[in-house]
Design a protein around this motif. Structure first.
Motif, PDB file in Angstrom:
ATOM      1  N   ALA A  83      -9.858  23.073  -3.317  1.00  0.00           N
ATOM      2  CA  ALA A  83      -9.472  23.175  -4.726  1.00  0.00           C
ATOM      3  C   ALA A  83      -8.655  21.960  -5.136  1.00  0.00           C
ATOM      4  CB  ALA A  83      -8.667  24.445  -4.942  1.00  0.00           C
ATOM      5  N   GLY A  84      -9.053  21.366  -6.252  1.00  0.00           N
ATOM      6  CA  GLY A  84      -8.269  20.275  -6.819  1.00  0.00           C
ATOM      7  C   GLY A  84      -8.244  18.999  -6.020  1.00  0.00           C
ATOM      8  N   ALA A  85      -9.145  18.855  -5.059  1.00  0.00           N
ATOM      9  CA  ALA A  85      -9.126  17.658  -4.234  1.00  0.00           C
ATOM     10  C   ALA A  85      -9.529  16.431  -5.042  1.00  0.00           C
ATOM     11  CB  ALA A  85     -10.075  17.827  -3.055  1.00  0.00           C
ATOM     12  N   ARG A  86      -8.943  15.282  -4.682  1.00  0.00           N
ATOM     13  CA  ARG A  86      -9.515  14.017  -5.122  1.00  0.00           C
ATOM     14  C   ARG A  86     -10.473  13.593  -4.027  1.00  0.00           C
ATOM     15  NH1 ARG A  86      -5.448   9.746  -5.534  1.00  0.00           N
ATOM     16  NH2 ARG A  86      -4.546  10.948  -3.850  1.00  0.00           N
ATOM     17  N   LEU A  87     -11.660  13.164  -4.431  1.00  0.00           N
ATOM     18  CA  LEU A  87     -12.659  12.793  -3.443  1.00  0.00           C
ATOM     19  C   LEU A  87     -12.828  11.276  -3.400  1.00  0.00           C
ATOM     20  CD1 LEU A  87     -15.588  15.310  -3.928  1.00  0.00           C
ATOM     21  CD2 LEU A  87     -13.652  15.431  -2.368  1.00  0.00           C
ATOM     22  N   ALA A  88     -13.054  10.758  -2.210  1.00  0.00           N
ATOM     23  CA  ALA A  88     -13.493   9.381  -2.061  1.00  0.00           C
ATOM     24  C   ALA A  88     -15.007   9.404  -1.844  1.00  0.00           C
ATOM     25  CB  ALA A  88     -12.797   8.718  -0.882  1.00  0.00           C
ATOM     26  N   PHE A  89     -15.695   8.431  -2.429  1.00  0.00           N
ATOM     27  CA  PHE A  89     -17.165   8.372  -2.375  1.00  0.00           C
ATOM     28  C   PHE A  89     -17.531   6.924  -2.069  1.00  0.00           C
ATOM     29  CE2 PHE A  89     -21.192   8.643  -5.267  1.00  0.00           C
ATOM     30  CZ  PHE A  89     -21.994   8.927  -4.178  1.00  0.00           C
ATOM     31  N   SER A  90     -18.406   6.730  -1.105  1.00  0.00           N
ATOM     32  CA  SER A  90     -18.724   5.364  -0.679  1.00  0.00           C
ATOM     33  C   SER A  90     -20.171   5.274  -0.233  1.00  0.00           C
ATOM     34  CB  SER A  90     -17.797   4.983   0.482  1.00  0.00           C
ATOM     35  OG  SER A  90     -18.048   3.665   0.889  1.00  0.00           O
ATOM     36  N   THR A  91     -20.754   4.085  -0.345  1.00  0.00           N
ATOM     37  CA  THR A  91     -22.119   3.861   0.128  1.00  0.00           C
ATOM     38  C   THR A  91     -22.228   2.507   0.789  1.00  0.00           C
ATOM     39  OG1 THR A  91     -24.465   3.987  -0.512  1.00  0.00           O
ATOM     40  CG2 THR A  91     -23.019   2.767  -1.991  1.00  0.00           C
ATOM     41  N   ASP A  92     -23.101   2.389   1.770  1.00  0.00           N
ATOM     42  CA  ASP A  92     -23.328   1.126   2.459  1.00  0.00           C
ATOM     43  C   ASP A  92     -24.722   1.137   3.078  1.00  0.00           C
ATOM     44  OD1 ASP A  92     -22.052  -1.323   2.882  1.00  0.00           O
ATOM     45  OD2 ASP A  92     -20.366  -0.390   3.915  1.00  0.00           O
ATOM     46  N   LEU A 118     -14.332   4.979   3.521  1.00  0.00           N
ATOM     47  CA  LEU A 118     -13.600   6.150   3.011  1.00  0.00           C
ATOM     48  C   LEU A 118     -12.148   6.117   3.485  1.00  0.00           C
ATOM     49  CD1 LEU A 118     -16.325   8.889   3.658  1.00  0.00           C
ATOM     50  CD2 LEU A 118     -15.672   7.927   1.437  1.00  0.00           C
ATOM     51  N   ALA A 119     -11.978   5.808   4.773  1.00  0.00           N
ATOM     52  CA  ALA A 119     -10.629   5.828   5.363  1.00  0.00           C
ATOM     53  C   ALA A 119      -9.719   4.811   4.685  1.00  0.00           C
ATOM     54  CB  ALA A 119     -10.709   5.557   6.864  1.00  0.00           C
ATOM     55  N   MET A 120     -10.289   3.718   4.167  1.00  0.00           N
ATOM     56  CA  MET A 120      -9.450   2.675   3.562  1.00  0.00           C
ATOM     57  C   MET A 120      -8.853   3.118   2.228  1.00  0.00           C
ATOM     58  SD  MET A 120      -9.284   0.494   5.887  1.00  0.00           S
ATOM     59  CE  MET A 120      -9.901   1.432   7.295  1.00  0.00           C
ATOM     60  N   SER A 121      -9.333   4.230   1.681  1.00  0.00           N
ATOM     61  CA  SER A 121      -8.616   4.797   0.528  1.00  0.00           C
ATOM     62  C   SER A 121      -7.725   5.953   0.986  1.00  0.00           C
ATOM     63  CB  SER A 121      -9.598   5.246  -0.554  1.00  0.00           C
ATOM     64  OG  SER A 121     -10.510   6.189  -0.038  1.00  0.00           O
ATOM     65  N   GLY A 122      -7.533   6.068   2.296  1.00  0.00           N
ATOM     66  CA  GLY A 122      -6.681   7.116   2.840  1.00  0.00           C
ATOM     67  C   GLY A 122      -7.377   8.455   2.987  1.00  0.00           C
ATOM     68  N   ALA A 123      -8.679   8.491   2.702  1.00  0.00           N
ATOM     69  CA  ALA A 123      -9.406   9.763   2.701  1.00  0.00           C
ATOM     70  C   ALA A 123      -9.720  10.245   4.117  1.00  0.00           C
ATOM     71  CB  ALA A 123     -10.699   9.625   1.917  1.00  0.00           C
ATOM     72  N   VAL A 124      -9.807  11.544   4.250  1.00  0.00           N
ATOM     73  CA  VAL A 124     -10.337  12.156   5.464  1.00  0.00           C
ATOM     74  C   VAL A 124     -11.843  12.291   5.276  1.00  0.00           C
ATOM     75  CG1 VAL A 124     -10.294  14.195   6.946  1.00  0.00           C
ATOM     76  CG2 VAL A 124      -8.204  13.443   5.766  1.00  0.00           C
ATOM     77  N   GLU A 189      -3.090  14.720  -0.843  1.00  0.00           N
ATOM     78  CA  GLU A 189      -2.184  14.640  -1.987  1.00  0.00           C
ATOM     79  C   GLU A 189      -1.092  13.609  -1.724  1.00  0.00           C
ATOM     80  OE1 GLU A 189      -1.608  18.564  -3.500  1.00  0.00           O
ATOM     81  OE2 GLU A 189       0.111  17.905  -4.731  1.00  0.00           O
ATOM     82  N   GLY A 190      -0.745  12.864  -2.725  1.00  0.00           N
ATOM     83  CA  GLY A 190       0.339  11.886  -2.609  1.00  0.00           C
ATOM     84  C   GLY A 190      -0.090  10.550  -2.058  1.00  0.00           C
ATOM     85  N   VAL A 191      -1.306  10.476  -1.533  1.00  0.00           N
ATOM     86  CA  VAL A 191      -1.784   9.198  -0.992  1.00  0.00           C
ATOM     87  C   VAL A 191      -2.369   8.368  -2.124  1.00  0.00           C
ATOM     88  CG1 VAL A 191      -3.514   8.123   0.504  1.00  0.00           C
ATOM     89  CG2 VAL A 191      -2.171  10.061   1.338  1.00  0.00           C
ATOM     90  N   ASP A 192      -1.909   7.132  -2.262  1.00  0.00           N
ATOM     91  CA  ASP A 192      -2.397   6.247  -3.317  1.00  0.00           C
ATOM     92  C   ASP A 192      -2.495   4.843  -2.745  1.00  0.00           C
ATOM     93  OD1 ASP A 192      -3.087   4.937  -5.643  1.00  0.00           O
ATOM     94  OD2 ASP A 192      -1.033   4.915  -6.424  1.00  0.00           O
ATOM     95  N   ILE A 193      -3.649   4.541  -2.203  1.00  0.00           N
ATOM     96  CA  ILE A 193      -3.865   3.270  -1.510  1.00  0.00           C
ATOM     97  C   ILE A 193      -4.925   2.497  -2.271  1.00  0.00           C
ATOM     98  CG2 ILE A 193      -4.702   2.236   0.647  1.00  0.00           C
ATOM     99  CD1 ILE A 193      -3.705   4.804   2.070  1.00  0.00           C
ATOM    100  N   GLY A 194      -4.637   1.254  -2.639  1.00  0.00           N
ATOM    101  CA  GLY A 194      -5.635   0.491  -3.390  1.00  0.00           C
ATOM    102  C   GLY A 194      -5.283  -0.977  -3.432  1.00  0.00           C
ATOM    103  N   VAL A 245      -0.607   7.128   7.821  1.00  0.00           N
ATOM    104  CA  VAL A 245      -0.172   7.935   6.667  1.00  0.00           C
ATOM    105  C   VAL A 245       0.953   8.883   7.090  1.00  0.00           C
ATOM    106  CG1 VAL A 245      -0.886   9.790   5.082  1.00  0.00           C
ATOM    107  CG2 VAL A 245      -2.363   7.780   5.410  1.00  0.00           C
ATOM    108  N   ALA A 246       0.826   9.416   8.318  1.00  0.00           N
ATOM    109  CA  ALA A 246       1.800  10.417   8.788  1.00  0.00           C
ATOM    110  C   ALA A 246       3.205   9.847   8.942  1.00  0.00           C
ATOM    111  CB  ALA A 246       1.322  11.019  10.109  1.00  0.00           C
ATOM    112  N   THR A 247       3.348   8.526   9.003  1.00  0.00           N
ATOM    113  CA  THR A 247       4.699   7.950   9.093  1.00  0.00           C
ATOM    114  C   THR A 247       5.491   8.197   7.809  1.00  0.00           C
ATOM    115  OG1 THR A 247       4.034   5.806   8.155  1.00  0.00           O
ATOM    116  CG2 THR A 247       3.897   6.034  10.572  1.00  0.00           C
ATOM    117  N   GLY A 248       4.786   8.494   6.733  1.00  0.00           N
ATOM    118  CA  GLY A 248       5.460   8.670   5.454  1.00  0.00           C
ATOM    119  C   GLY A 248       5.708   7.362   4.728  1.00  0.00           C
ATOM    120  N   ALA A 249       5.369   6.251   5.354  1.00  0.00           N
ATOM    121  CA  ALA A 249       5.524   4.954   4.681  1.00  0.00           C
ATOM    122  C   ALA A 249       4.571   4.892   3.488  1.00  0.00           C
ATOM    123  CB  ALA A 249       5.218   3.814   5.656  1.00  0.00           C
TER     124      ALA A 249
END
Lengths: 373, 373
Positions: A83-92, A118-124, A189-194, A245-249
């Motif tokens: 619910a309410g997830a932000r999704l990362a979408f990628s193609t190669d 996907l991982a480079m936007s912090g996504a699982v 949530e809270g991850v904003d990498i760009g 990400v888990a470091t909280g930095a």
């Protein structure tokens, strides 16, 4: 065909458990599954959407994908997302030549490449599609080896292969196998990498040796030998990213420096964020074999592709903590700081040379090494 | 590059507003955008991930996509999805030869094909990726024409183009342009459409004339003429599907009968659901030009590809209501019932012939018409 797939992948192995490399190219011991035995090679009918297409899915792709595959690899899959997830979408799309190289093949490369985007936007990373364009006459043994590598890499990365497509082109078109992977991941949530988030004072980190994948592919394509065999570093980096990400930095930017190498990634970041980047050349982790190969061929290791490395831009005060987390992960053991972001020369990347000078590290124009992914 | 994209596409045109066909093949009037002017053709550098790749995105793909494109077509896009949504996910590679044919080109075909795969699970298509594999030497004018068609089809369908990739293969590999599109759609609550849901007593409907796309491509590939030009029916069907869903009828199965034609779709449904399917041959809407072409070439119109038609399996008592909704939509004006599902001969499709007999409509083995999509 639709297929409802549970969100969580069945099994996520230990981080760093890379898929087995493709190994040798002896296909003679391969036994063609009985229903496919009419021909040992790809024929046009395998791409026709009829019985032969179905047999290829049922007897080659699904067994090769194993636990990573959805029950059916249909035209479309229906997925439940949180619910309410932000999704990362990628193609190669992958067109690497040769398809098999030391340390991997086009199959694991295709999975790891999209997982890493996907991982480079912090996504699982959660779900992947696989779409093959096969040249008529390609041996089914080679295709099976590639599909096995896709399956192994997907299982290792804990992603589900949920939908797919196969087309066949006649011998005049295509050469071998092209693989497209597209992927969906969930951004915590809270991850904003760009790429726009780099700031002066940020530290530029790299997760390990650079230039390895490009040299590995080139060496076996051109029949060059550089003393020791260089193996591709292809690997899925989302586990490493999760630990960072888990470091909280507040991770500002992550990039996997594939085509165009570290140079292309840093130039992109410098331009998008409006910062300068200052590298210290002697801090660049370039293995001796890569250094030798590059000097022999006149290549810049900063422009050579990597497939299992990442560049991170993090606030200067968090650099040590993030580096420690990276070094504790098998895929980040060689992590180190290679430079800093500056307010000077925004948009430009420079390197401090060993002789005390400064050189501009330009965005590559075209490519030094075509078809390395 | 990450990019946060609002969920709702900016503008959804009236249903049935199909993208403009590619038109003629006169590229001479095309003006190459200034930054690309060093070469009128695709070169390896366009796939290198460096400055030339970026120029192709900035000066060819983004202008061609127009309002359908996300601000940046980066390696990955971050999307907001509705809370608790079920997502449909689909992928398709397109290798149609020739790339331009009467009524369309590989570009609109690639958009409509993936939009339709999503629509067949009842999903509202939202986001698309585009991944190109270009053959070195392909003219940028042709690529631009294709990208324009991608943009027009995406705008017509109301989907956003959010992420992409470009690879270049040398002249020995590939022939022209291959396009992969992958897509994400949202499945409305309560909608459950899938190939396993057909039941005895269900009506089998088709939205209009069959066999048109395959004959259109074949006729221009082989230089055959069948009296009048047959134009491809390529179109996005999600608007038609939405109108069918809005009737409230319990739609059991939807399929777009592309490769393998109506025959492949119905065989797949019959097997997945364990029902028989009984077609009435005289009720099949086969236009005269398709009938003529098929009889000349020994093809079965039931096995020829469509790109703008759908087959629906609905409860018998709902057939009239669903047909009325279909006929009220421009893309379903020719809708009619062509058969029923039965408890007899589960897994098998038969047709009642004009002479009062019955023939088995088999799953095509390979393909009658290679590379029609």
């Amino acid at each position: 065909m639709t297929d409802t797939t549970p969100l969580a992948p069945a099994a996520v192995p230990a981080p760093g458990a890379a898929p087995a490399p493709a190994g040798g190219l002896d296909f003679e011991s391969w036994t063609c599954p009985a229903p496919l035995r009419d021909t040992p090679n790809v024929v046009m009918g395998h791409g026709g959407g009829g019985a032969m297409s179905g047999e290829l899915v049922d007897h080659l792709f699904l067994p090769a994908y194993g636990a990573a595959a959805a029950a059916e690899l249909g035209d479309s899959a229906v997925l439940d997302v949180p619910a309410g997830a932000r999704l990362a979408f990628s193609t190669d799309s992958f067109v690497v030549k040769p398809m098999f190289f030391p340390g991997g093949c086009i199959g694991d490369l295709a999975v790891n490449g999209t997982v890493n985007d996907l991982a480079m936007s912090g996504a699982v990373p959660l779900f992947l599609s696989t779409a093959y364009i096969l040249q008529e006459g390609t041996s089914l043994a080679a295709l099976d080896r590639i599909a096995q590598a896709v399956g192994a890499a997907a299982r290792a990365a804990g992603v589900r292969l949920v939908t797919g497509d196969t087309k066949v082109v006649d011998s005049a078109g295509g050469d071998g196998v092209y693989v497209n992977t597209s992927g969906i991941g969930a951004v915590p949530e809270g991850v904003d990498i760009g790429p726009r988030r780099a700031r002066p004072g940020d530290a530029v980190l790299v997760s390990g040796d650079i230039g390895v994948h490009g040299v590995a592919v080139l060496s076996c394509r051109e029949g060059l030998e550089f003393g020791t065999t260089v193996e591709s570093d292809t690997a899925a980096l989302h586990g490493l990213v999760a630990d960072m990400v888990a470091t909280g930095a507040d991770l500002h930017v992550l990039r996997d420096p594939t085509r165009g190498g570290v140079s292309a990634s840093l130039n992109e970041i410098a331009r998008a964020s409006g910062v300068g980047v200052e590298l210290v050349e002697r801090d660049l982790p370039v293995p001796e074999t890569v250094r030798d190969a590059c000097s022999m061929l006149g290549l810049d290791p900063l422009q050579v592709a990597n497939e299992g490395k990442l560049v991170a831009v993090v606030p200067g005060q968090d650099a040590e903590e993030v580096l420690a987390a990276m070094r504790a992960h098998p895929l980040g053991a060689g992590a180190r700081q290679i430079g800093t972001c500056t307010a000077e020369h925004p948009g430009t990347v420079v390197a401090l040379t060993g002789l005390g000078g400064t050189r501009v590290v330009g965005l590559p124009i075209g490519e030094q090494l075509p078809r390395i992914c």
